[in-house]
Design a protein around this motif. Structure first.
Motif, PDB file in Angstrom:
ATOM      1  N   GLY A  87      12.597  35.818  -9.285  1.00 46.65           N
ATOM      2  CA  GLY A  87      12.632  36.546  -7.904  1.00 46.65           C
ATOM      3  C   GLY A  87      11.183  37.332  -7.732  1.00 46.65           C
ATOM      4  O   GLY A  87      10.976  37.756  -6.715  1.00 46.65           O
ATOM      5  N   GLY A  88      10.383  37.694  -8.910  1.00 48.71           N
ATOM      6  CA  GLY A  88       9.281  38.277  -8.808  1.00 48.71           C
ATOM      7  C   GLY A  88       9.357  39.684  -8.823  1.00 48.71           C
ATOM      8  O   GLY A  88       8.634  40.487  -7.709  1.00 48.71           O
ATOM      9  N   TYR A  89       9.969  40.242  -9.340  1.00 49.60           N
ATOM     10  CA  TYR A  89      10.257  41.914  -9.494  1.00 49.60           C
ATOM     11  C   TYR A  89      10.391  42.259 -11.271  1.00 49.60           C
ATOM     12  O   TYR A  89      11.002  41.712 -11.972  1.00 49.60           O
ATOM     13  N   GLY A  90      10.126  43.738 -11.384  1.00 47.54           N
ATOM     14  CA  GLY A  90      10.679  44.161 -12.434  1.00 47.54           C
ATOM     15  C   GLY A  90      11.985  44.746 -12.587  1.00 47.54           C
ATOM     16  O   GLY A  90      12.932  44.716 -11.534  1.00 47.54           O
ATOM     17  N   MET A  91      12.703  44.920 -13.849  1.00 48.65           N
ATOM     18  CA  MET A  91      13.855  45.216 -13.738  1.00 48.65           C
ATOM     19  C   MET A  91      14.172  46.259 -15.058  1.00 48.65           C
ATOM     20  O   MET A  91      13.419  46.308 -16.176  1.00 48.65           O
ATOM     21  N   ALA A  92      15.037  47.182 -14.953  1.00 46.29           N
ATOM     22  CA  ALA A  92      15.469  47.951 -16.014  1.00 46.29           C
ATOM     23  C   ALA A  92      16.811  47.966 -16.162  1.00 46.29           C
ATOM     24  O   ALA A  92      17.786  47.966 -15.379  1.00 46.29           O
ATOM     25  N   ARG A  93      17.309  47.384 -17.336  1.00 47.72           N
ATOM     26  CA  ARG A  93      18.645  47.115 -17.758  1.00 47.72           C
ATOM     27  C   ARG A  93      19.149  47.989 -18.806  1.00 47.72           C
ATOM     28  O   ARG A  93      18.673  47.784 -19.985  1.00 47.72           O
ATOM     29  N   ASN A  94      20.340  48.503 -18.705  1.00 46.49           N
ATOM     30  CA  ASN A  94      20.974  49.442 -19.822  1.00 46.49           C
ATOM     31  C   ASN A  94      22.312  48.678 -20.141  1.00 46.49           C
ATOM     32  O   ASN A  94      23.315  48.812 -19.169  1.00 46.49           O
ATOM     33  N   ALA A  95      22.358  48.478 -21.211  1.00 46.54           N
ATOM     34  CA  ALA A  95      23.803  47.628 -21.638  1.00 46.54           C
ATOM     35  C   ALA A  95      24.301  48.540 -23.004  1.00 46.54           C
ATOM     36  O   ALA A  95      23.802  48.794 -24.011  1.00 46.54           O
ATOM     37  N   ARG A  96      25.763  48.912 -22.778  1.00 45.59           N
ATOM     38  CA  ARG A  96      26.439  49.281 -23.755  1.00 45.59           C
ATOM     39  C   ARG A  96      26.645  48.126 -24.980  1.00 45.59           C
ATOM     40  O   ARG A  96      26.891  47.000 -24.253  1.00 45.59           O
ATOM     41  N   HIS A  97      26.648  48.221 -26.036  1.00 42.87           N
ATOM     42  CA  HIS A  97      26.934  47.401 -26.932  1.00 42.87           C
ATOM     43  C   HIS A  97      25.762  46.231 -26.770  1.00 42.87           C
ATOM     44  O   HIS A  97      26.133  45.012 -26.951  1.00 42.87           O
ATOM     45  N   GLY A  98      24.619  46.382 -26.364  1.00 40.12           N
ATOM     46  CA  GLY A  98      23.672  45.472 -26.238  1.00 40.12           C
ATOM     47  C   GLY A  98      22.435  45.904 -26.276  1.00 40.12           C
ATOM     48  O   GLY A  98      21.889  46.758 -27.056  1.00 40.12           O
ATOM     49  N   ARG A  99      21.493  45.618 -25.287  1.00 37.18           N
ATOM     50  CA  ARG A  99      20.059  45.996 -25.458  1.00 37.18           C
ATOM     51  C   ARG A  99      19.707  46.708 -23.955  1.00 37.18           C
ATOM     52  O   ARG A  99      20.090  46.471 -22.881  1.00 37.18           O
ATOM     53  N   LEU A 100      18.813  47.832 -24.219  1.00 37.39           N
ATOM     54  CA  LEU A 100      18.331  48.466 -23.212  1.00 37.39           C
ATOM     55  C   LEU A 100      16.865  47.904 -22.966  1.00 37.39           C
ATOM     56  O   LEU A 100      15.928  47.870 -24.007  1.00 37.39           O
ATOM     57  N   THR A 101      16.633  47.496 -21.936  1.00 37.31           N
ATOM     58  CA  THR A 101      15.277  46.664 -21.667  1.00 37.31           C
ATOM     59  C   THR A 101      14.640  47.155 -20.333  1.00 37.31           C
ATOM     60  O   THR A 101      15.252  47.339 -19.370  1.00 37.31           O
ATOM     61  N   ILE A 102      13.255  47.204 -20.364  1.00 38.66           N
ATOM     62  CA  ILE A 102      12.335  47.513 -19.039  1.00 38.66           C
ATOM     63  C   ILE A 102      11.614  46.231 -19.042  1.00 38.66           C
ATOM     64  O   ILE A 102      10.637  46.107 -20.041  1.00 38.66           O
ATOM     65  N   ASN A 103      11.568  45.392 -18.155  1.00 39.87           N
ATOM     66  CA  ASN A 103      10.702  44.052 -18.144  1.00 39.87           C
ATOM     67  C   ASN A 103       9.903  43.977 -16.522  1.00 39.87           C
ATOM     68  O   ASN A 103      10.312  44.643 -15.817  1.00 39.87           O
ATOM     69  N   ASP A 104       8.641  43.288 -16.986  1.00 42.41           N
ATOM     70  CA  ASP A 104       7.883  43.138 -15.585  1.00 42.41           C
ATOM     71  C   ASP A 104       8.377  41.743 -14.985  1.00 42.41           C
ATOM     72  O   ASP A 104       9.386  41.072 -15.421  1.00 42.41           O
ATOM     73  N   TYR A 105       7.587  41.230 -13.887  1.00 43.75           N
ATOM     74  CA  TYR A 105       8.163  40.058 -13.217  1.00 43.75           C
ATOM     75  C   TYR A 105       7.717  38.801 -13.958  1.00 43.75           C
ATOM     76  O   TYR A 105       8.074  37.775 -13.502  1.00 43.75           O
ATOM     77  N   CYS A 106       6.993  38.833 -14.978  1.00 42.42           N
ATOM     78  CA  CYS A 106       6.702  37.706 -15.508  1.00 42.42           C
ATOM     79  C   CYS A 106       7.574  37.513 -16.962  1.00 42.42           C
ATOM     80  O   CYS A 106       7.354  36.519 -17.571  1.00 42.42           O
ATOM     81  N   GLY A 107       8.623  38.619 -16.768  1.00 45.36           N
ATOM     82  CA  GLY A 107       9.491  38.346 -18.166  1.00 45.36           C
ATOM     83  C   GLY A 107       9.089  38.930 -19.213  1.00 45.36           C
ATOM     84  O   GLY A 107       9.757  38.885 -20.362  1.00 45.36           O
ATOM     85  N   ARG A 108       7.924  39.823 -19.342  1.00 47.62           N
ATOM     86  CA  ARG A 108       7.507  40.595 -20.531  1.00 47.62           C
ATOM     87  C   ARG A 108       8.462  41.829 -20.542  1.00 47.62           C
ATOM     88  O   ARG A 108       8.755  42.552 -19.863  1.00 47.62           O
ATOM     89  N   VAL A 109       8.899  41.629 -22.091  1.00 48.79           N
ATOM     90  CA  VAL A 109       9.673  43.155 -22.313  1.00 48.79           C
ATOM     91  C   VAL A 109       8.781  44.242 -22.632  1.00 48.79           C
ATOM     92  O   VAL A 109       8.035  44.023 -23.570  1.00 48.79           O
TER      93      VAL A 109
END
Length: 400
Positions: free
Chosen positions: A320-342
Motif C-alpha cells: 500500500g505504500g505507507y508506514g504502520m504502528a502495530r501494538n499487539a497483546r501477546h505479540g510484537r509491538l512494531t513501527i515500520n516504514d513503507y518498505c517493510g523495514r522494522v
C-alpha cells in the motif's frame, strides 16, 4: 482433512508441472509450477476465511530486496519467485544432465532474479524526503492484570482502563504525539460508552496527544470490536468496527463491520484497522488506494505467532505504500516504514508488559499494486488455464 488438503494440492501441481516438462521439453516449462502455485494461492486469498494466512510469500519477510516486489504485484509476486527459483535450478540440472541446451533457461533465470534484486535495492535506497514525522508510543500491560480476583464487572473494566491511561504520561515524556493501545483493552457496555470515550478524550486533551483505543463494545446480546481514534483536541476522528473476525470471535457473538477505518488528521488521510483485518489483501488495499499516510493497528496475537503475524501486517504496508504502528497483546509491538523495514520493535509474546516509542514518516508512496490491483494474479490465472489445457490436449512436441 484441512491439514492434508494443501499438501495434496501442491503434489498435484508438481505432477502437472512435471508432466508438461516431460511432454514438451521446452525451457518455458519452468514457469508452470510457479504459475499454478501462485494461482491457487490467489484463489485461497479470495475464498478463505483466513485471507492470506499460510502464504509461502511470508517466508521472505526478512529478505527486504525481494519483499519490494509486493509493491508491484502484491505478495503473489513473492510466491511466484519462491517457487520459480528452485524449479529453475531443478530444470537446469535436468537439462544439463541430458545434454540439452541450458543457455536460454539460465539467461532467463538470471535476468529475472537480477531484475528483482536491483529493483528491491533501488527502492530501499530511494528515500524521498519526509514532509512530516510522527512519534508514536505504544504500551501493553501485564496479562496478570486481566486475572485480578478483587475486581469484577464494570469495576474491572475501569481498573484496566486506568492501568493503560497511567502509562500515557511516560510515553509523552518520550516525545510521543500519538498513543496506540492493543486490541480488546477491556469490555464496555453500550450504556457506558460515552463515559469511557470522555475519559480518553480528557487524557488526550490533558497531554495534547492523539489516542487509538480498542475495546469490546457490548450491545445487548452481541458484541463489536471497536477502535476509537481521538485527536489531540479531544475530537473523535474515527469509530472503527473490526471487519474480519476469527472463528472464536464469531462463536463469542461478535458482529463484523463493513467499512475501512479512514479518517483525516492534520489535513492528511490516515487509517486504523484491527489485527486480523491485516490478513486480507483486497480490503486493506483500500487504504493504499485512498492515499493513506500511516496505519494504526491494535492487535492481539497468540504468543507463538507474534513475529509472523506482525510481518504479515507489514507486507500490507509494502503493497500500500505507507508506514504502520502495530501494538499487539501477546505479540510484537512494531513501527515500520513503507518498505517493510522494522524501525522499532518490542516483545510482549509472553504477556509481559512492554513500552515502545519511535518515529514514522507521515507520507504516502504510490505503488503499482495500488493502481492495478491483482493484475499479476490474473495474469497467472490465465497462464494456469493455458497450462491445464495443454496438459489435457497436448500439441506437437517441441525439441528446443
Amino acid at each position: 482433512m484441512f491439514t492434508l488438503l494443501f499438501p495434496l494440492i501442491f503434489a498435484l501441481q508438481v505432477i502437472a508441472a512435471r508432466k508438461l516438462t516431460l511432454t514438451y521439453r521446452h525451457w518455458s516449462a519452468v514457469f508452470v509450477l510457479p504459475v499454478l502455485v501462485t494461482t491457487m494461492e490467489y484463489i485461497s486469498f479470495l475464498t478463505s476465511r483466513d485471507g492470506t494466512a499460510g502464504s509461502i510469500a511470508y517466508t521472505q519477510c526478512d529478505f527486504l530486496p525481494v519483499v519490494q516486489v509486493a509493491a508491484l504485484t502484491g505478495i503473489q509476486g513473492i510466491t511466484f519467485l519462491v517457487t520459480f527459483f528452485p524449479t529453475a535450478v531443478a530444470l537446469i540440472i535436468y537439462r544439463y544432465q541430458r545434454n540439452q541446451s541450458i543457455r536460454t533457461l539460465s539467461l532467463v533465470t538470471l535476468s529475472i532474479l537480477s531484475a528483482v534484486i536491483v529493483w528491491g535495492v533501488v527502492r530501499l535506497n530511494h528515500m524521498s524526503p519526509a514532509t512530516q514525522s510522527l512519534r508514536i508510543g505504544m504500551v501493553t500491560i501485564d496479562k496478570q492484570a486481566y486475572h485480578q480476583q478483587d475486581t469484577k464487572g464494570e469495576d474491572r473494566d475501569m481498573y484496566l482502563a486506568n492501568l493503560y491511561l497511567r502509562r500515557v504520561g511516560e510515553l509523552v515524556k518520550q516525545g510521543a504525539k500519538m498513543v496506540v493501545f492493543p486490541e480488546k483493552m477491556f469490555t464496555v457496555r453500550d450504556n457506558r460508552r460515552a463515559g469511557f470515550i470522555r475519559q480518553f478524550k480528557d487524557t488526550a486533551i490533558a497531554h495534547q496527544i492523539g489516542i487509538v483505543a480498542c475495546v469490546t463494545l457490548q450491545k445487548g446480546d452481541y458484541y463489536e470490536n471497536r477502535a476509537w481514534v481521538i485527536g489531540e483536541d479531544g475530537t473523535l476522528l474515527a469509530d472503527y468496527q473490526k471487519v474480519h473476525l476469527f472463528a472464536g470471535e464469531l462463536l463469542d457473538s461478535l458482529k463484523p463491520g463493513k467499512e475501512p477505518g479512514l479518517f483525516l488528521r492534520n489535513g492528511g488521510t490516515e487509517g486504523v484497522a484491527i489485527c486480523k483485518d491485516m490478513d486480507f489483501q483486497q480490503d486493506i488495499s483500500r487504504y493504499g488506494s485512498s492515499n493513506c499516510n500511516v496505519l494504526y493497528v491494535p492487535a492481539w496475537d497468540f504468543e507463538r505467532d507474534g513475529w509472523l503475524h506482525s510481518r504479515m501486517a507489514i507486507m500490507r504496508c509494502v503493497e500500500g505504500g505507507y508506514g504502520m504502528a502495530r501494538n499487539a497483546r501477546h505479540g510484537r509491538l512494531t513501527i515500520n516504514d513503507y518498505c517493510g523495514r522494522v524501525l522499532y520493535e518490542a516483545n510482549s509474546d509472553n504477556g509481559t508488559p512492554a513500552l515502545l516509542s519511535g518515529n514514522v514518516n507521515i507520507q504516502h508512496h504510490a505503488t503499482l499494486y495500488n493502481k492495478w490491483g491483482d493484475w499479476f494474479s490474473l495474469l497467472n490465472a490465465i497462464a494456469a488455464l493455458v497450462s491445464l489445457l495443454l496438459l489435457g490436449y497436448p500439441i506437437a512436441r517441441s525439441e528446443r
